[in-house]
Motif scaffolding. Structure first.
Motif, PDB file in Angstrom:
ATOM      1  N   ALA A   1       0.896  -1.119  -0.020  1.00  0.00           N
ATOM      2  CA  ALA A   1       0.085   0.029  -0.120  1.00  0.00           C
ATOM      3  C   ALA A   1       0.991   1.579   0.010  1.00  0.00           C
ATOM      4  O   ALA A   1       0.538   2.390  -0.898  1.00  0.00           O
ATOM      5  N   MET A   2       1.901   1.355   0.769  1.00  0.00           N
ATOM      6  CA  MET A   2       2.753   2.357   0.752  1.00  0.00           C
ATOM      7  C   MET A   2       3.379   2.555  -0.565  1.00  0.00           C
ATOM      8  O   MET A   2       3.697   3.762  -1.101  1.00  0.00           O
ATOM      9  N   VAL A   3       3.785   1.492  -1.123  1.00  0.00           N
ATOM     10  CA  VAL A   3       4.352   1.511  -2.516  1.00  0.00           C
ATOM     11  C   VAL A   3       3.486   2.219  -3.619  1.00  0.00           C
ATOM     12  O   VAL A   3       3.693   2.948  -4.369  1.00  0.00           O
ATOM     13  N   GLN A   4       2.169   1.644  -3.483  1.00  0.00           N
ATOM     14  CA  GLN A   4       1.081   2.181  -4.330  1.00  0.00           C
ATOM     15  C   GLN A   4       0.951   3.610  -4.041  1.00  0.00           C
ATOM     16  O   GLN A   4       0.578   4.355  -4.949  1.00  0.00           O
ATOM     17  N   ARG A   5       0.951   3.962  -2.714  1.00  0.00           N
ATOM     18  CA  ARG A   5       0.942   5.498  -2.422  1.00  0.00           C
ATOM     19  C   ARG A   5       1.880   6.366  -3.038  1.00  0.00           C
ATOM     20  O   ARG A   5       1.701   7.342  -3.494  1.00  0.00           O
ATOM     21  N   TRP A   6       3.169   5.770  -2.992  1.00  0.00           N
ATOM     22  CA  TRP A   6       4.247   6.557  -3.568  1.00  0.00           C
ATOM     23  C   TRP A   6       4.308   6.547  -5.019  1.00  0.00           C
ATOM     24  O   TRP A   6       4.386   7.412  -5.688  1.00  0.00           O
ATOM     25  N   ARG A   7       3.855   5.496  -5.595  1.00  0.00           N
ATOM     26  CA  ARG A   7       3.300   5.443  -6.973  1.00  0.00           C
ATOM     27  C   ARG A   7       2.416   6.428  -7.624  1.00  0.00           C
ATOM     28  O   ARG A   7       2.697   7.198  -8.651  1.00  0.00           O
ATOM     29  N   LEU A   8       1.244   6.566  -6.673  1.00  0.00           N
ATOM     30  CA  LEU A   8       0.414   7.597  -7.075  1.00  0.00           C
ATOM     31  C   LEU A   8       1.046   9.108  -7.014  1.00  0.00           C
ATOM     32  O   LEU A   8       0.581   9.717  -7.928  1.00  0.00           O
ATOM     33  N   LEU A   9       1.797   9.323  -5.887  1.00  0.00           N
ATOM     34  CA  LEU A   9       2.185  10.678  -5.842  1.00  0.00           C
ATOM     35  C   LEU A   9       3.090  10.975  -6.637  1.00  0.00           C
ATOM     36  O   LEU A   9       3.071  11.910  -7.407  1.00  0.00           O
ATOM     37  N   SER A  10       3.891   9.937  -7.484  1.00  0.00           N
ATOM     38  CA  SER A  10       4.876  10.116  -8.561  1.00  0.00           C
ATOM     39  C   SER A  10       4.172  10.263  -9.550  1.00  0.00           C
ATOM     40  O   SER A  10       4.371  11.198 -10.502  1.00  0.00           O
ATOM     41  N   GLN A  11       2.916   9.604  -9.847  1.00  0.00           N
ATOM     42  CA  GLN A  11       2.044   9.896 -11.098  1.00  0.00           C
ATOM     43  C   GLN A  11       1.686  11.021 -11.241  1.00  0.00           C
ATOM     44  O   GLN A  11       1.536  11.922 -12.166  1.00  0.00           O
ATOM     45  N   LYS A  12       1.237  11.605  -9.861  1.00  0.00           N
ATOM     46  CA  LYS A  12       0.521  12.928 -10.054  1.00  0.00           C
ATOM     47  C   LYS A  12       1.637  13.977 -10.125  1.00  0.00           C
ATOM     48  O   LYS A  12       1.305  15.009 -10.862  1.00  0.00           O
ATOM     49  N   LEU A  13       2.968  13.869  -9.628  1.00  0.00           N
ATOM     50  CA  LEU A  13       3.896  14.760  -9.860  1.00  0.00           C
ATOM     51  C   LEU A  13       4.368  14.806 -11.639  1.00  0.00           C
ATOM     52  O   LEU A  13       4.291  16.007 -12.156  1.00  0.00           O
TER      53      LEU A  13
END
Length: 613
Positions: free
Chosen positions: A393-405
């Protein structure tokens, strides 16, 4: 004759094993003797076990040895069931007879597969000789016969020997007495298997905790630290529940063996809350944030209670608290998922696994489910699944944040040229808006906020200009100073709120009578007003003021108590004389106003110079 001899021989041979047994009173009716060499019999050990429950006040509750038990107590066969009892204050006695029908001496181990028992005493009786081992969590770890987290009793049987094994078990919490009778090879094999399983489990927890701690130091993101804290607290709790903490951390501190469990459980619940609140990005002031904050304070309070209250109370309180926290986090994660927060889905699955595993583990620990070892393995599997899902879940959160950036960067590149072209237009609009604002600000600075008339600043600005224009053109300029009569009485009688209403009413009348485009009505004091009348003589100004005074006097204002209040005004009028400046003109108008007040008020008087003119 030979047949009789054969019969006697057969009977004699059948009685030979009995010669090695103690007296017949040691073998309980209804409790068959276990054949130690029979692996199938050992696998069904509980078919050979009898037990006796001695509640407080019963004869066996205060007994400290088997020979102190009444001879007529009723031993109950286990009938193959594990001895599992929920929270109880009873003392339990367990009895087992074992026999080695082989010809060689051998060693077996009676294994009690539950580490959280306060008092465990073993007795082995053979040939009127009794060996005793007293151990349990309330004694130093060295009191155990074998350095092992569970309780092991070595049982050495000569060929043909039978022994009576008796256990006295008492504990403040739930009471689990899962027994097995194993050879040394079976004990070692099982121990090796569990060592590998536990080593992998606790090693993985440690690796994940250190990894999250390093992520926190490198990124400064709070939920990495809270996750490391949670993994460490959870590992400590399971380490204590599994008996390892008592074996390795505080083997000589028997009093802390039980206390460490509710303490670590409170820490674990607190870590769950801190991690969940940070990871789920719960806004401050919301109901979920308030609930978690309240539960966090409960965790801190229960930490203190664990050092004061007895173990059987604190473990129950902390277990309920932990399950409540898990349930709350599960529901909050469901809400956040419905709100569109995608990482909450994996968090939700993680806590679903933990909720099921934790509930089953708690039921087993409190004596409502049998086979504690299997429940412990299930709990470890649940924790392992939860840890994997949480980190995913933390990896997915980081991935979503990166995608947003990346999306923001791409959008910025796409819109950059449009922004450059748009900037000039925005700047122009801004300048226009600024000009409007300045004009509005200027208007506000030159107008009275209460009445809407021009203020003293506007008078100071325009008065010199009008005087200069009058001197230049030769046209008349008249100044009338108007003051409300006895206005203090109005404020004293009905309050300043009604006084403001009266001032607004006066301003409305002034505006009604000063109608020419260049005429100016000004409020320059509390109840003091001024009229600047360019192109109007003193006589014309007096007519305007007389009409104004009559209008005010004849128009009542309704007070808050329903009284009709009629106000009057006094006015002093002066026209600009040749060679006169604005201050002199103002002084003459003020003198005329003073005379109007002195002569009875409610009148408009010309200055003496204006009358001569």
């Amino acid at each position: 004759m030979s047949s009789v001899l054969r019969l006697i021989a057969i009977i004699s041979l059948s009685l030979i094993p009995a010669l090695a047994l103690p007296d017949t009173g040691s073998v309980l009716a209804g409790c068959p003797t276990l054949e130690a060499t029979d692996s199938a019999a050992r696998a069904s050990l509980m078919q050979y076990v009898c037990y006796y429950s001695a509640p407080p006040g019963a004869p066996g509750h205060d007994a400290t040895a088997p020979d102190q038990l009444p001879v007529d107590i009723e031993w109950k066969p286990a009938h193959g069931r594990d001895l599992v009892f929920s929270h109880t204050s009873s003392v339990y006695w367990v009895h087992l007879d074992v026999r080695n029908s082989g010809t060689e001496r051998a060693v077996w181990y009676l294994k009690l597969n539950y580490p959280l028992l306060d008092e465990v005493t073993f007795w082995q009786t053979a040939n009127d000789t009794t060996e005793t081992i007293a151990t349990g969590d309330q004694r130093p770890f060295a009191s155990r016969a074998v350095d092992y987290r569970y309780f092991l009793l070595p049982v050495t049987l000569d060929g043909g020997e039978t022994r009576s094994l008796t256990l006295r078990v008492h504990s403040n919490g739930a009471l689990n007495v899962p027994l097995s009778f194993e050879t040394a090879a079976e004990v070692i094999s099982g121990s090796n298997h569990l060592t590998l399983t536990h080593g992998l489990f606790y090693g993985a927890l440690l690796v994940f905790a250190v990894f999250n701690l390093l992520l926190f130091f490198s990124s400064g993101t709070g939920y990495y630290f809270y996750n490391a804290f949670y993994l460490a607290a959870l590992g400590l709790f399971l380490f204590a529940m599994g008996g390892f903490a008592n074996q390795y951390f505080w083997p000589d501190n028997a009093s802390f063996a039980n206390t460490s469990i509710p303490l670590s459980l409170s820490l674990c619940a607190l870590a769950m809350i801190l991690f969940g609140r940070s990871f789920l990005e719960i806004d401050k002031g919301t109901i979920p944030e308030t609930v978690l904050k309240g539960q966090a304070w409960f965790c801190i309070g229960f930490l203190a209670l664990a050092l004061i209250l007895p173990y059987n109370k604190t473990i129950l309180l902390n277990t309920v608290l932990a399950l409540t926290v898990i349930s709350s986090l599960f529901m909050i994660a469901a809400i956040r998922w419905q709100q569109g927060y995608q990482p909450a889905m994996w968090y939700l699955l993680a806590w679903l696994i933990m909720l099921v595993g934790g509930l089953i583990y708690a039921l087993a620990a409190f004596g409502y489910l049998t086979d504690f070892l299997a429940r412990e393995a299930l709990m470890q599997s649940a924790v392992g699944g939860q840890v994997i899902l949480l980190n995913y879940a933390m990896v997915q959160r980081w991935r979503l944040l990166s995608q947003k950036l990346l999306d923001v960067e791409h959008s910025a590149r796409t819109e950059l040229e449009f922004k450059v072209h748009e900037r000039t237009a925005q700047l122009r609009n801004t300048m226009r808006e600024l000009e409007k604002a300045n004009r509005k600000l200027s208007t506000m600075s030159l107008n009275d906020a209460l009445t809407g008339l021009h203020n003293r600043r506007h008078l100071d600005n325009i008065f010199p200009e009008l005087c200069a224009e009058a001197r230049r053109t030769g046209h008349p300029l008249t100044l009338a100073l108007v003051d409300a009569d006895h206005f203090k009485n109005i404020n004293d009688t009905w309050g300043h709120g009604f006084g403001d209403t009266c001032l607004q009413f006066i301003a409305e009348i002034l505006t009604r009578h000063v109608k020419r485009p260049r005429d100016v009505a000004i409020r320059f004091g509390g109840e003091e007003f001024a009229l600047l009348l360019p192109g109007t003589s003193a006589t014309g100004a007096r007519k305007v003021c007389s009409a104004l005074l009559a209008d005010i006097a004849n128009t009542p204002v309704l007070a808050p108590d329903g009284t009709e209040v009629r106000m009057t005004l006094s006015a002093g009028i002066a026209s600009l004389a040749p060679g006169e400046d604005q201050s002199q003109l103002f002084e003459r108008a003020d003198e005329a106003l003073y005379r109007a007040k002195s002569e009875g008020r409610n009148r408009a008087l010309l200055s003496e110079t204006s009358e001569v003119e």
